[in-house]
Structure formats: structure tokens, C-alpha cells
Scaffold this active site. Sequence first.
Site, PDB file in Angstrom:
ATOM      1  N   HIS B  66       0.823  -1.207   0.000  1.00 44.47           N
ATOM      2  CA  HIS B  66       0.000   0.000   0.000  1.00 44.47           C
ATOM      3  C   HIS B  66       0.863   1.265   0.000  1.00 44.47           C
ATOM      4  CE1 HIS B  66      -2.233   3.144   2.361  1.00 44.47           C
ATOM      5  NE2 HIS B  66      -3.132   2.891   1.432  1.00 44.47           N
ATOM      6  N   GLU B  69       2.175   1.790  -3.388  1.00 40.46           N
ATOM      7  CA  GLU B  69       1.097   2.300  -4.241  1.00 40.46           C
ATOM      8  C   GLU B  69       0.977   3.826  -4.093  1.00 40.46           C
ATOM      9  OE1 GLU B  69      -2.864   3.749  -3.528  1.00 40.46           O
ATOM     10  OE2 GLU B  69      -3.057   1.674  -2.822  1.00 40.46           O
ATOM     11  N   HIS B  70       0.983   4.308  -2.857  1.00 29.79           N
ATOM     12  CA  HIS B  70       0.921   5.763  -2.643  1.00 29.79           C
ATOM     13  C   HIS B  70       2.129   6.459  -3.255  1.00 29.79           C
ATOM     14  CE1 HIS B  70      -2.091   6.820   0.746  1.00 29.79           C
ATOM     15  NE2 HIS B  70      -2.500   5.708   0.158  1.00 29.79           N
ATOM     16  N   GLU B 141      -4.848   7.960   7.477  1.00 31.27           N
ATOM     17  CA  GLU B 141      -5.735   6.979   6.851  1.00 31.27           C
ATOM     18  C   GLU B 141      -6.017   5.828   7.823  1.00 31.27           C
ATOM     19  OE1 GLU B 141      -4.156   5.468   3.138  1.00 31.27           O
ATOM     20  OE2 GLU B 141      -5.988   4.370   2.640  1.00 31.27           O
TER      21      GLU B 141
END
Lengths: 418, 430
Positions: B66, B69-70, B141
Site C-alpha cells: 500500500h 502504491e501511494h 488513513e
Amino acid sequence: MDIKVIHNSNYTLNLITTKKFKTTRIQVNFANDLNIDTVTKRSILPYIMHSVSKNLDSREKMSKYLENMYAANFNVGVSKIGKTHFVAFELSIINDNFTFNDEKLFKKSIDFLNEIIFNPYFNQEIFKEETRLLKEFYDSVYANKMKYAIKEMRQIMFENELYKIDPLGCKDDLEKIEFNDLKDIYNNMINNDLVTISIIGDIDIVETQKMVKDAFIFKDRIFKPVLLDNETKTFNEVTQIEKVIDVNQGKLVIGYRNESMYLSEDYYKTLVFNVLFGASSESMLFKEIREEKGLVYFINSSYDPYKGVVFISAGIKASDFDNVLKTTENIISNIIKMDYNDDFISTAKSIINNRLIEGLDSNLGIMSRVFRNSLFDQKFDIEEIQNQIFKVTKEDISNMAKKLKLDTVYLLRGDKDE
Amino acid sequence: MNKHEFTKINEVLYHEQLDNGLNVFLLPKEGFHKSYVTFSTKLGSIMTKILDKEENIIDLPMGIAHFLEHKLFEQDGKDISGSFAKNQANVNAFTQNNRTTYLFSCTDKLEENIELLLNFVQNPLFTIEGIEKEKGIIASEIKMYEDDPNTVAYMSLIRNMFSKHPIRNDILGTIKTISKIDKSILEKTHKTYYNPKNMVLFVTGNFKVDEILDFIKSNQENVNFNCDSKSYECITVENETVYKEKDEVNLEVNVPNFLLGVKQGPTDYNLENIIKKELCFSILLDLTIGKSTSNYKNLLSKELINDSFGLDITLEKTYGFFLIGSETYKPKELDVELKKILLNLKDEKLSEEDFLRTRKQIVGGFIHALNSIEYIANQFTKYYYLGTSLFDILEVADSITMEDIENTKNAFTNEKAYSTFTVYPKKNDE
């Protein structure tokens, strides 16, 4: 794609013919004044009509009927535009050529909606059940802290205004509704509401018109919906509210008044302003507060053109509250001073344009636009909107930022935040 | 280039594997204004290791897929999404348990946008400053999800069903694990897992097939990932006995949130005909607890469920489970009733008429879904990685018999495979 809008004395018919989709969508929409005395009753009514009807008099029969129609999607919902409350019945079916034996699903679905709308079956058991379901839905909003914060904030900012009314109604009023109220509220809707029937799919215009005419026998009516809500208040001070509960992330909601109404001279300018300000991941709020400062995961702005208000919502650390607020003020002041890179403007326009065109690939998107156009007596003209957006200048955007008047700042925060 | 025609549903699919190993699928949609493109790799939260060139196993920090991905969006300190926005495109990405997907939709300049996508995903330009800033954003998040009762219930239940399988890991990682992420581990993970051989590009919308394929080919001509480390597939498999059968937490909610999971044992992870298995489960659950059943009606009239009631089936290579849940003021009674229904499935008589109706439901649901080019691209890629094709759904559905459904009942007979999780409101004791 061919669009035909027919205004009859009893209902408006929007017919959109296109071969692009594998499904056909039908919507019957009722509109009447948004009003605190009727809103909750008008919210429960469609859910009862959605559950059973005279000839499909149990939930099982209703579900089986829809499953046999190749899992037809049948939904009801309520919403508002300005000072008008809408109750919608919507059915989506697959095109006849995808059925096993070329079944006449379209004809069947018109008959089905006729049954739902003209043959309601009101009984105590379903009434009680749907009342519980709606009550539990109201109760569940608290689980989503952003939604809850937005709802609470609106109750405060619009305390003495019609806008405070949630189109789904409220719990206190729900508890007061009696079974015997249903008939009246139903008759009132069927006989007095503005009715709009919209259909999009691979349909034959003449044949469909006749089918609809035979199936939907409504009396004549004259109802002019009030679609813009100009109500406002005079105030000198910003309302600041802080509420503490046990959450990990604070939720910030900021409300501004700008009095830029739909289709007014300022409408398209405000659309561009809003996307540039906060309504995209290329916006100044997102770039500055998330990407430059790393303070949030999400922050965005929204604009309600039927009321003339702009909201910001964000998940923040309560300790960053002043920083986020200050940065937001700076962004607005830079927009007013036109002190920013012109790229923001071309990007915002490109985003709006992209969203407009993408909407043409969705039968729901097209239908919603045609429906709104028919309410406002507007033509379906994407190019005209594109032209209007294209014309917006940096000065226009500055003037729109100047119109923002900060009204309410609401923070829902945790008690153990650093 | 291979061409597959699906006449029943009016779709044509083109496929080619490029010299560098990248699999390209093209599905033209006449009349559409929008194009939608996904670029996916098999790196998800359950990939937790790398094999280096000496075949040593290196552990990856939890949340790296993740994080990567960011961070790929940052090209030398600048966010790439602005370049897409200027091109009438909207770019995004998401990380799941089994894969990471980068995507955009656009209404203009398809080729330029494909080039942007391929280039930013294949050529990382991380900065140390950007990596540190991202830790704050992801921490925010994580906090957002900690307040979401659905996520809390879902993740807690999975951890209670599985004792060691990496499906237990949070996709986002924790604030502690992401603090260990640095430039070198990001680069190493990228090189290992973003090899074109592992990736699928799916292009759908309005375009000329030959032109787009040639364009992609020329872009990829010189793209080769030379890498000494290797991806390391998770081979942890658990039996169907859950780790913990019951658990709860108190959060800021009004209505309690109840979730029941039924874990699947190793024999069910066999990938052969995964679509058939999914459909069988879906039909069985429709027939026993779907909206037109007496079970559903009883749950509703006993006030045990509301409109939030839902079912979910997950069947993957190394794990599988079913979830059933609802917000409810009577979680304990719902627990008892649901277990009664599922454990007694074996004795439930299924009717032929109801079974035939589910076939219509499958056709209707699938045709509805095909209006969405996003659905097509994402689901196609999911099934492709599982070794099967989305477009076979209707044929597979045709082949399912009552006997298949009867056999599926076995998945629910073992009480040791059941686990429940309830989110209760906070007690007002102050």
C-alpha cells in the site's frame, strides 16, 4: 442518442433512446414541497410501496417476481432540490435480447411499476417493519463519523431554515406516524405531486409513449416546484462548535454561504471555483493540506447550487485544527489575490469537462441530467456547458472566492488526541 | 494477437503477451466516450517476503504494498496525478490482499495517458522527504479506518478466523510497521514485484485495437526488469478450524454490528473452476437466506436484521471464507438464528423451481454489471490471476446442477469453522 421531452397536463415524459447500454432504466418521480410536517411520512411511504402491493402481497412474492424478471433492480429513494422533496421509484432491467426466450421484460416492467404505484397494499405488519428499518437507519448514521458530523453541523448552521430538513425525515417524527396517515399521504402524492416519468434504453418512442399512457393514469395537475432555496440569515459572528466523543480521528466541517444559485450568472464560475478550491484531488486544499503539509488523508469541498452554500469536510488531528483552518484561509485569500499558478484553472476546467463527458457513459448519469433539465426547463446541451466553463477567468474565480462568507466551523474530536 | 468473441453478451476481447512478459487485454466499447485502463500487479498485503539472490528470505514491513502504491505517484517530488488531470484523465490506485491496481479513466488522449501510466508505475523516483511525509498521511488513513466499525469488525473477524495466514495483516500496516519503510526497501520491492511478467494491462473504451496495441508495444519495447531477487508467494495454508470463535469490542456506535464468518479448509482452495465454486455458493445462499426465502422473512420479522444485512464470498488461492452480517439491536439472537440456519443447511430441501430462478438472477446480475467498464476491467483481472475468465460466467452457470448445490452444503457443516465478532456501543458509565 435521441431525447424527447413531452409535457402532458398530468405528467412529464422523458424518453431517451440509445443502443449503448445492455439494460433499460425506468424512473417515476414525484415532487412536492419540502415541509417538516410531511417529509418523514413521504419518506416511509415509498419503502412500504416497495415491499408489497395488492397482487404481490408478501415480501417473498415481491422478491420472487423481481428475481424472475432476471434480477430486476427495483429501488425507491427520497431526495431534495431547493425547497422541493422528491420520491422516486426506479426499475432497471436487462434488454429483452439477453433473456432466455426473448421475453418481453420491458412491457412487464411498465406493468410492474403500474402495480406498485396504483395498487399499494397498506398493512400493519409491513408498516411496523418499515418503521423499524427506517429508525435503525437513522440510528446507524452515528457509526459513520463523517456523515454524523456533517449532519450535526447542518442542524446548527441552518437552525431556523428549511434547509435543515433531511429529505429522509427524522426519528422524532417517525415515531408519531400512525398507520392511518399512510392513505392520506399516498393520495396526496398521487393526486397533487408533479410527476415525471423518465425512460432510457433501446426503446421505440411511439410504442413506449402509448404503453406509458395506458399504464399511468394520473389526473391533471398544476404544481410548480420551488427549486431554489434563497433563504439565508444575517450574522456577524462565525459559529464555532466543538464536540468531544471517543474517536481516533477528528472530523472537521466548515460551512460558507456564497449565494451563488443554479443557472445564475455566477453558477459556472462557482463550479470552476469549487473544483479548483477543494472538489478534486488536484484542488488547492488537497495539494496544500494533504500533499504539502501531510496533515490529512482526505479533505474536500462541495457546493450546493440550489442553496448557495459551500462546505469543506476533512478528517484531521484535533491538534492540527488551527493549522488546517489557517491554511484554508490562506488558500481563499490567495485565490482572491489571484496569487497562484494558472495551471490550477486549466486543470479544474479539464476535470469538469471530463466528469461531464464521463456522465454520458452511464444511463443513470444521462437520465438524471435529462430529469433535472426537464424540471428547470433546460435543453440537454453539453456543449453549452462546456462553453460556459471554458469562459471562466481568473478574475471570475477571485470574485467567487470573495463571495464566501464563513458561517459555521464544527469539530468532532476525540478526548485523547495529542 | 488473439481475438475472443463472446456473442451471447456482445463483447470482443483481444489479448497479447508482449516480449517483456506483460499481458495486454483490449476490450473495445463502441459508442463510449470514456476509456478505462487498469495496470495491475500481484503484490498485495499477503505478500510479505522477498527471496534475494542467495535465496535468503527477507521479510517485508507490513503495509509495504500500500505504501508503494501511494509513493509511486510521486515522481521526483511531484505528484503525477496533475499530468493526468490536464489530459482529461482521472488517475487512482488501490491495494488489496492479492494485488495492487493503478487505473485511470479519460475522455481524451488515451495514448498519452497510457504512456503516463506505464511510465510512472514502472519508473519510481522516490525522495526521502516524500517518503517521510507519506508516513503522516497514511497514519491519518489508519486512524480513519480505526473509527469505522465495519472495518474493525471485518479485520478482527479475519484475525480470529486465521491464526498465521498473512490475510491477518492490515493492508495499510500499522503506524509502527510503516515507520520502518525506507527508500531501499521500496526500490527492492518494486523491482521484484513490478516485473512486467507479473503484470496485466487492461484497456477498455472507445479506440482502435491495432493502434493502441502498437502504441503499447513500442512503449514497452525496451522495458525489462533485471532483478536478482524473486517474489515469494505465500504458501501458508490453514485448516478450517478458527483461531478464536467469538469476540467483541465497544465503539462509538448506536446500533451493534454483528458479523459471522465461516472459514474454508485447504481442499477448497483448489483453483479449478473457481467461478463455478463461487456461483454454487452464491446460489446456495440465495436459496437459503436470500430475500425471497422464509429464513430471510423470519429474521426480518423477529427484528434481527435490517437493510444493512449482507453476504460475502471470498475464495482465493490460499484462503477462503464466507461472511454474513447486519447491524442489529439483537446480536446474540441473530448469532443463534444464523448458526441454526447454516448448520442445518444439509437438511434443507431445495426446490427445482427456485433453483431455475437463480439462473435468471445470474444472467440479470451479470448483464447489469457489464454496463460498467470499471467492473469488466477489475473483475477480469481478478479472475485472470486466479486462472480463469470472467466472460465464462454464463457458460459455467449453465453447467451447474442441483447436485453441485447439494454438495456445496458441506462447506457449512463444521461448527469449528465458525467465528463471530460483534461491535457493541460504548457503555455510558460516566
